[in-house]
Design a protein around this motif. Structure first.
Motif, PDB file in Angstrom:
ATOM      1  N   UNK A   1      81.608  30.176  44.695  1.00  0.00           N
ATOM      2  CA  UNK A   1      80.756  29.958  43.602  1.00  0.00           C
ATOM      3  C   UNK A   1      80.190  31.312  43.321  1.00  0.00           C
ATOM      4  N   UNK A   2      79.812  32.124  44.063  1.00  0.00           N
ATOM      5  CA  UNK A   2      79.338  33.518  43.746  1.00  0.00           C
ATOM      6  C   UNK A   2      80.324  34.346  43.093  1.00  0.00           C
ATOM      7  N   UNK A   3      81.494  34.107  43.084  1.00  0.00           N
ATOM      8  CA  UNK A   3      82.402  35.040  42.498  1.00  0.00           C
ATOM      9  C   UNK A   3      82.689  34.425  41.000  1.00  0.00           C
ATOM     10  N   UNK A   4      82.047  33.260  40.719  1.00  0.00           N
ATOM     11  CA  UNK A   4      82.296  33.095  39.530  1.00  0.00           C
ATOM     12  C   UNK A   4      81.095  33.572  38.281  1.00  0.00           C
ATOM     13  N   UNK A  18      78.224  26.366  33.822  1.00  0.00           N
ATOM     14  CA  UNK A  18      77.583  25.169  33.892  1.00  0.00           C
ATOM     15  C   UNK A  18      78.707  24.157  34.441  1.00  0.00           C
ATOM     16  N   UNK A  19      77.941  23.348  35.252  1.00  0.00           N
ATOM     17  CA  UNK A  19      78.622  22.152  36.181  1.00  0.00           C
ATOM     18  C   UNK A  19      78.892  21.185  35.201  1.00  0.00           C
ATOM     19  N   UNK A  20      80.057  20.432  35.475  1.00  0.00           N
ATOM     20  CA  UNK A  20      80.346  19.389  34.734  1.00  0.00           C
ATOM     21  C   UNK A  20      79.701  18.223  35.088  1.00  0.00           C
TER      22      UNK A  20
END
Length: 80
Positions: A1-4, A18-20
């Protein structure tokens, strides 16, 4: 997640993607599965502890209130 994460500009916080809704509910379900409920014995023991502590504190504050009430009444008596 940190790489995004997007790199910050001018010292601003990095923006998170954003999370779906489907992914959000999957994360909620995963976190809900980690909940460990206390046993009946732990619940009863904790409730008894809270009740005893409440009684002790109520007696303490009754004493403090009584002492302050006596002091205020004595000071008011000096004004008469």
């Amino acid at each position: 997640m940190a790489d995004k994460m997007i790199a910050p500009k001018d010292g601003a916080e990095p923006k998170k993607p954003k999370t779906s809704p489907g992914e959000f509910f999957n994360q909620v379900r995963a976190e809900t599965n980690k909940i460990v409920w206390p046993t009946r014995e732990e619940t009863v023991r904790t409730a008894i502890f809270v009740f005893i502590f409440m009684l002790l504190l109520s007696i303490f504050f009754l004493g403090v209130d009584t002492v302050f009430g006596m002091i205020v009444n004595a000071l008011i008596g000096l004004l008469k």
